[in-house]
Write a protein that holds these residues in place. Structure first.
Motif, PDB file in Angstrom:
ATOM      1  N   PHE A  92       0.825  -1.215   0.000  1.00  0.00           N
ATOM      2  CA  PHE A  92       0.000   0.000   0.000  1.00  0.00           C
ATOM      3  C   PHE A  92       0.855   1.259   0.000  1.00  0.00           C
ATOM      4  CE2 PHE A  92      -2.131   3.435   2.276  1.00  0.00           C
ATOM      5  CZ  PHE A  92      -3.306   3.562   1.545  1.00  0.00           C
ATOM      6  N   ALA A  93       1.994   1.208   0.709  1.00  0.00           N
ATOM      7  CA  ALA A  93       2.865   2.382   0.784  1.00  0.00           C
ATOM      8  C   ALA A  93       3.438   2.761  -0.574  1.00  0.00           C
ATOM      9  CB  ALA A  93       4.005   2.123   1.771  1.00  0.00           C
ATOM     10  N   TYR A  94       3.417   1.831  -1.540  1.00  0.00           N
ATOM     11  CA  TYR A  94       3.950   2.104  -2.879  1.00  0.00           C
ATOM     12  C   TYR A  94       2.883   2.031  -3.971  1.00  0.00           C
ATOM     13  CZ  TYR A  94       8.819   1.928  -1.321  1.00  0.00           C
ATOM     14  OH  TYR A  94      10.034   2.199  -0.718  1.00  0.00           O
ATOM     15  N   CYS A  95       1.625   1.907  -3.602  1.00  0.00           N
ATOM     16  CA  CYS A  95       0.641   1.618  -4.646  1.00  0.00           C
ATOM     17  C   CYS A  95       0.008   2.860  -5.258  1.00  0.00           C
ATOM     18  CB  CYS A  95      -0.425   0.640  -4.155  1.00  0.00           C
ATOM     19  SG  CYS A  95      -1.511   1.268  -2.867  1.00  0.00           S
ATOM     20  N   GLY A  96       0.775   3.961  -5.325  1.00  0.00           N
ATOM     21  CA  GLY A  96       0.341   5.092  -6.141  1.00  0.00           C
ATOM     22  C   GLY A  96       0.522   4.815  -7.628  1.00  0.00           C
ATOM     23  N   THR A  97       1.150   3.684  -7.958  1.00  0.00           N
ATOM     24  CA  THR A  97       1.518   3.331  -9.333  1.00  0.00           C
ATOM     25  C   THR A  97       0.426   3.548 -10.371  1.00  0.00           C
ATOM     26  OG1 THR A  97       3.237   1.774  -8.649  1.00  0.00           O
ATOM     27  CG2 THR A  97       2.241   1.392 -10.801  1.00  0.00           C
ATOM     28  N   PRO A  98      -0.796   3.010 -10.219  1.00  0.00           N
ATOM     29  CA  PRO A  98      -1.785   3.151 -11.299  1.00  0.00           C
ATOM     30  C   PRO A  98      -2.177   4.595 -11.584  1.00  0.00           C
ATOM     31  CG  PRO A  98      -2.791   2.230  -9.323  1.00  0.00           C
ATOM     32  CD  PRO A  98      -1.311   2.198  -9.108  1.00  0.00           C
ATOM     33  N   ALA A  99      -2.024   5.478 -10.595  1.00  0.00           N
ATOM     34  CA  ALA A  99      -2.350   6.887 -10.819  1.00  0.00           C
ATOM     35  C   ALA A  99      -1.318   7.584 -11.693  1.00  0.00           C
ATOM     36  CB  ALA A  99      -2.466   7.619  -9.477  1.00  0.00           C
ATOM     37  N   PHE A 100      -0.143   6.960 -11.878  1.00  0.00           N
ATOM     38  CA  PHE A 100       0.907   7.592 -12.668  1.00  0.00           C
ATOM     39  C   PHE A 100       0.506   7.721 -14.138  1.00  0.00           C
ATOM     40  CE2 PHE A 100       4.756   6.508  -9.739  1.00  0.00           C
ATOM     41  CZ  PHE A 100       4.100   7.126  -8.683  1.00  0.00           C
ATOM     42  N   PHE A 101      -0.340   6.834 -14.635  1.00  0.00           N
ATOM     43  CA  PHE A 101      -0.870   7.000 -15.992  1.00  0.00           C
ATOM     44  C   PHE A 101      -1.564   8.344 -16.127  1.00  0.00           C
ATOM     45  CE2 PHE A 101      -0.763   2.321 -16.854  1.00  0.00           C
ATOM     46  CZ  PHE A 101      -0.166   2.394 -18.101  1.00  0.00           C
ATOM     47  N   ASN A 102      -2.431   8.651 -15.178  1.00  0.00           N
ATOM     48  CA  ASN A 102      -3.196   9.895 -15.224  1.00  0.00           C
ATOM     49  C   ASN A 102      -2.293  11.102 -15.070  1.00  0.00           C
ATOM     50  OD1 ASN A 102      -4.553   7.529 -13.850  1.00  0.00           O
ATOM     51  ND2 ASN A 102      -6.355   8.703 -14.412  1.00  0.00           N
ATOM     52  N   ILE A 103      -1.251  10.959 -14.249  1.00  0.00           N
ATOM     53  CA  ILE A 103      -0.343  12.078 -14.029  1.00  0.00           C
ATOM     54  C   ILE A 103       0.469  12.374 -15.289  1.00  0.00           C
ATOM     55  CG2 ILE A 103       1.685  12.828 -12.721  1.00  0.00           C
ATOM     56  CD1 ILE A 103       0.539  11.254 -10.326  1.00  0.00           C
ATOM     57  N   VAL A 104       1.029  11.341 -15.924  1.00  0.00           N
ATOM     58  CA  VAL A 104       1.842  11.573 -17.115  1.00  0.00           C
ATOM     59  C   VAL A 104       1.002  12.141 -18.255  1.00  0.00           C
ATOM     60  CG1 VAL A 104       1.609   9.245 -18.096  1.00  0.00           C
ATOM     61  CG2 VAL A 104       3.655  10.578 -18.590  1.00  0.00           C
ATOM     62  N   SER A 105      -0.289  11.845 -18.282  1.00  0.00           N
ATOM     63  CA  SER A 105      -1.156  12.370 -19.334  1.00  0.00           C
ATOM     64  C   SER A 105      -1.310  13.884 -19.248  1.00  0.00           C
ATOM     65  CB  SER A 105      -2.541  11.711 -19.256  1.00  0.00           C
ATOM     66  OG  SER A 105      -2.474  10.356 -19.645  1.00  0.00           O
ATOM     67  N   GLU A 106      -1.046  14.464 -18.071  1.00  0.00           N
ATOM     68  CA  GLU A 106      -1.192  15.908 -17.914  1.00  0.00           C
ATOM     69  C   GLU A 106       0.162  16.614 -17.816  1.00  0.00           C
ATOM     70  OE1 GLU A 106      -4.383  17.486 -15.580  1.00  0.00           O
ATOM     71  OE2 GLU A 106      -5.427  15.560 -15.479  1.00  0.00           O
ATOM     72  N   MET A 107       1.242  15.916 -18.207  1.00  0.00           N
ATOM     73  CA  MET A 107       2.565  16.538 -18.219  1.00  0.00           C
ATOM     74  C   MET A 107       2.753  17.398 -19.462  1.00  0.00           C
ATOM     75  SD  MET A 107       5.304  13.663 -16.919  1.00  0.00           S
ATOM     76  CE  MET A 107       6.658  14.866 -16.938  1.00  0.00           C
ATOM     77  N   ARG A 108       3.448  18.522 -19.284  1.00  0.00           N
ATOM     78  CA  ARG A 108       3.817  19.336 -20.441  1.00  0.00           C
ATOM     79  C   ARG A 108       4.859  18.623 -21.291  1.00  0.00           C
ATOM     80  NH1 ARG A 108       3.645  23.733 -16.673  1.00  0.00           N
ATOM     81  NH2 ARG A 108       5.871  23.519 -16.309  1.00  0.00           N
ATOM     82  N   GLU A 109       5.818  17.947 -20.634  1.00  0.00           N
ATOM     83  CA  GLU A 109       6.900  17.253 -21.333  1.00  0.00           C
ATOM     84  C   GLU A 109       6.991  15.816 -20.816  1.00  0.00           C
ATOM     85  OE1 GLU A 109      10.443  20.135 -22.074  1.00  0.00           O
ATOM     86  OE2 GLU A 109       9.645  20.577 -20.073  1.00  0.00           O
ATOM     87  N   PRO A 110       6.195  14.899 -21.361  1.00  0.00           N
ATOM     88  CA  PRO A 110       6.192  13.523 -20.849  1.00  0.00           C
ATOM     89  C   PRO A 110       7.521  12.806 -21.018  1.00  0.00           C
ATOM     90  CG  PRO A 110       4.887  13.702 -22.872  1.00  0.00           C
ATOM     91  CD  PRO A 110       5.216  15.095 -22.444  1.00  0.00           C
ATOM     92  N   GLN A 111       8.424  13.336 -21.856  1.00  0.00           N
ATOM     93  CA  GLN A 111       9.741  12.721 -22.007  1.00  0.00           C
ATOM     94  C   GLN A 111      10.558  12.812 -20.714  1.00  0.00           C
ATOM     95  OE1 GLN A 111       8.616  15.237 -23.995  1.00  0.00           O
ATOM     96  NE2 GLN A 111       7.833  13.918 -25.628  1.00  0.00           N
ATOM     97  N   LYS A 112      10.179  13.704 -19.796  1.00  0.00           N
ATOM     98  CA  LYS A 112      10.892  13.868 -18.534  1.00  0.00           C
ATOM     99  C   LYS A 112      10.266  13.046 -17.415  1.00  0.00           C
ATOM    100  CE  LYS A 112      12.646  18.482 -19.679  1.00  0.00           C
ATOM    101  NZ  LYS A 112      12.697  19.913 -19.282  1.00  0.00           N
ATOM    102  N   TYR A 113       9.379  12.154 -17.782  1.00  0.00           N
ATOM    103  CA  TYR A 113       8.695  11.317 -16.791  1.00  0.00           C
ATOM    104  C   TYR A 113       9.675  10.499 -15.953  1.00  0.00           C
ATOM    105  CZ  TYR A 113       5.932   7.340 -15.068  1.00  0.00           C
ATOM    106  OH  TYR A 113       5.366   6.363 -14.292  1.00  0.00           O
ATOM    107  N   SER A 114      10.649   9.845 -16.604  1.00  0.00           N
ATOM    108  CA  SER A 114      11.574   8.974 -15.874  1.00  0.00           C
ATOM    109  C   SER A 114      12.400   9.754 -14.862  1.00  0.00           C
ATOM    110  CB  SER A 114      12.503   8.249 -16.850  1.00  0.00           C
ATOM    111  OG  SER A 114      11.783   7.328 -17.630  1.00  0.00           O
ATOM    112  N   ARG A 115      12.791  10.973 -15.220  1.00  0.00           N
ATOM    113  CA  ARG A 115      13.543  11.818 -14.291  1.00  0.00           C
ATOM    114  C   ARG A 115      12.732  12.046 -13.016  1.00  0.00           C
ATOM    115  NH1 ARG A 115      14.954  17.820 -16.234  1.00  0.00           N
ATOM    116  NH2 ARG A 115      15.952  16.598 -17.894  1.00  0.00           N
ATOM    117  N   ALA A 116      11.472  12.409 -13.197  1.00  0.00           N
ATOM    118  CA  ALA A 116      10.598  12.645 -12.050  1.00  0.00           C
ATOM    119  C   ALA A 116      10.396  11.363 -11.245  1.00  0.00           C
ATOM    120  CB  ALA A 116       9.252  13.190 -12.526  1.00  0.00           C
TER     121      ALA A 116
END
Length: 470
Positions: A246-270
């Motif tokens: 549970f402490a790490y299960c924010g994972t599925p929400a990351f799809f929604n977060i990357v969809s609203e990024m200005r520069e999704p190529q920087k996703y891995s850095r974040a």
């Protein structure tokens, strides 16, 4: 068919932005995002989150409620097994998070994990993954509402009925989660992450300076009975592992977060910065609090350093608990909202239907989360159930299947040792996730039933003080 319409339907109709270092993507160009369509001045800007905002949103979707339950998980497992399992879960979920970034850039029409379900398993996968994801977000929001009621009780010394505090928390959640875009609420994530980190470090420093567990109600000062290795029953052990998931299960929400990024190529850095910070903080907090408190550790952990520090820490943590609730309510409502309006002009334009659908989504999500918080009023049991039943299903199996989807059909000449290792790892993630989901759910349900029986069946919608304070 127009170019825009084609890009929404065809994952291969993709244009500029590449994912550096990925051989599958090296010869493909990728559209920024194919979900929200054209962004206009008459509607919300759904692509306005920078990489730093992305990092803190990732941290906040994970570091909040999960961190408050880790010392109790360490108590169940023992210090050394607890650290080993935490690092193992961190490794698996970091890979799962990375796969989300790769998969999103390969398939820009994907918004959420339900779209992944459709690609992998057709219409049934779409419905199952979508329903599970929405339930997961709402359950986490429900646990946040419950934690806020605990904070209200601790700060006010149980001034009013707990059921009223739960209702107040839900109303706050509805108001703030109705802000339309992640870009506009990312400031909440900054405030929330900061307040949670400061509050748990106050407790951590407090128990360290104090040097012993909190003074008991009878005035006795106990000695810490921490264990390097514990001997839990199967249900206790698997429930503790589910709590760490549970402490790490924010994972599925990351799809929604990357969809609203200005520069999704920087996703891995974040992502890697976020996971590094989260894991470091988890280990420090879990180890120090459990070492000094032993079996006297509280869940949530903010009550582990005595009455005064409990009030101080809950006062500082309250914005973070509210931020967790708001973000998860927002994401669950956004999921339903997009499901209704996707492909129409109402999604990105402020029409009457747009507002009706949006507020109906936020109200519905809040109502269900309120019912969950009131119906399962034991924080540690609720956290364990979410991690086992919903967290593993969304953080483990889909990402293993995503790797197989993109890599299974390579030619024989491409089946290198790297490919074989990737295959083995993906299968391990799928199998281990399935085991944790089944066994962890069993253990969590047993714990909830035991807790309910101890309370004589009066736990739900109770007025009793849930903060554990005298």
């Amino acid at each position: 068919m127009s170019k825009k319409e084609k890009s929404d339907l065809d994952p291969e109709a993709i244009a500029p932005a590449q994912f550096p270092g990925d051989p599958v993507l090296a010869e493909k160009t990728i559209e920024h995002d194919a979900v929200f369509g054209e962004i206009t001045e008459s509607g919300p800007n759904y692509r306005n989150v920078g990489w730093l905002g992305t990092m803190v949103l990732m941290m906040k979707t994970q570091m909040g409620l999960g961190i408050l339950s880790l010392p109790m998980a360490f108590h169940s497992l023992g210090l050394i097994p607890g650290i080993i399992i935490l690092l193992t879960i961190a490794t698996i979920t970091t890979w799962s998070d990375w796969m989300i970034g790769v998969f999103k850039l390969r398939h820009p029409h994907v918004y959420g994990i339900d779209d992944v379900g459709r690609m992998l398993f057709g219409p049934i996968g779409y419905e199952v993954f979508g329903a599970t994801f929405c339930l997961f977000l709402i359950f986490v929001a429900g646990s946040a509402i419950l934690s806020i009621s605990i904070a209200f009780n601790a700060l006010s010394t149980h001034a009013v009925c707990t059921a009223i505090f739960v209702l107040i928390a839900a109303i706050i959640g509805f108001i703030f989660s109705s802000i339309e875009t992640l870009g506009r609420i990312s400031w909440l994530a900054w405030v929330g992450a900061g307040s949670i980190i400061v509050s748990v470090f106050i407790v951590t420093i407090g128990v360290g300076v104090q040097g012993h567990p909190p003074v008991q109600k009878d005035g006795l000062i106990p000695t810490s009975d921490y264990k390097l290795f514990n001997n839990p029953s199967f249900t206790e052990a698997i429930s503790a592992v589910s709590t760490i998931v549970f402490a790490y299960c924010g994972t599925p929400a990351f799809f929604n977060i990357v969809s609203e990024m200005r520069e999704p190529q920087k996703y891995s850095r974040a992502l890697f910065l976020s996971q590094g910070i989260v894991t470091t903080v988890y280990i420090i907090i879990g180890v120090v609090i459990y070492y000094y408190c032993g079996s006297y550790v509280a869940s949530p952990a903010l009550g582990s350093a005595g009455r005064l520090l409990e009030k101080v820490s809950y006062g500082i943590a309250l914005p973070g608990l509210i931020a967790s609730m708001v973000i998860y309510l927002h994401l669950s409502a956004k999921h339903v909202f997009i499901r209704f309006l996707r492909g129409t002009e109402h999604l990105s334009t402020h029409t009457p239907l747009h507002w009706i659908a949006w507020f109906a989504s936020t109200f519905g999500a809040t109502l269900v989360a309120y019912v969950i918080a009131s119906g399962i009023p034991v924080f540690s049991s609720l956290v364990s159930l979410i991690g086992a039943l919903l967290g593993t299903f969304l953080c483990f199996q889909p990402m293993g299947c995503m790797w197989l989807y993109d890599n299974w059909k390579v030619g024989k000449s491409e089946r290198t040792m790297t490919w074989k290792l990737g295959l083995g790892w993906s299968l391990f993630v799928i199998i281990s996730g399935t085991f944790l989901m089944i066994a962890g759910t069993y253990g969590s349900v047993v714990a909830i039933i035991d807790s309910y029986n101890e309370d004589g069946g009066t736990g739900a919608w109770s007025c009793a003080d849930n903060s554990g304070s005298s």
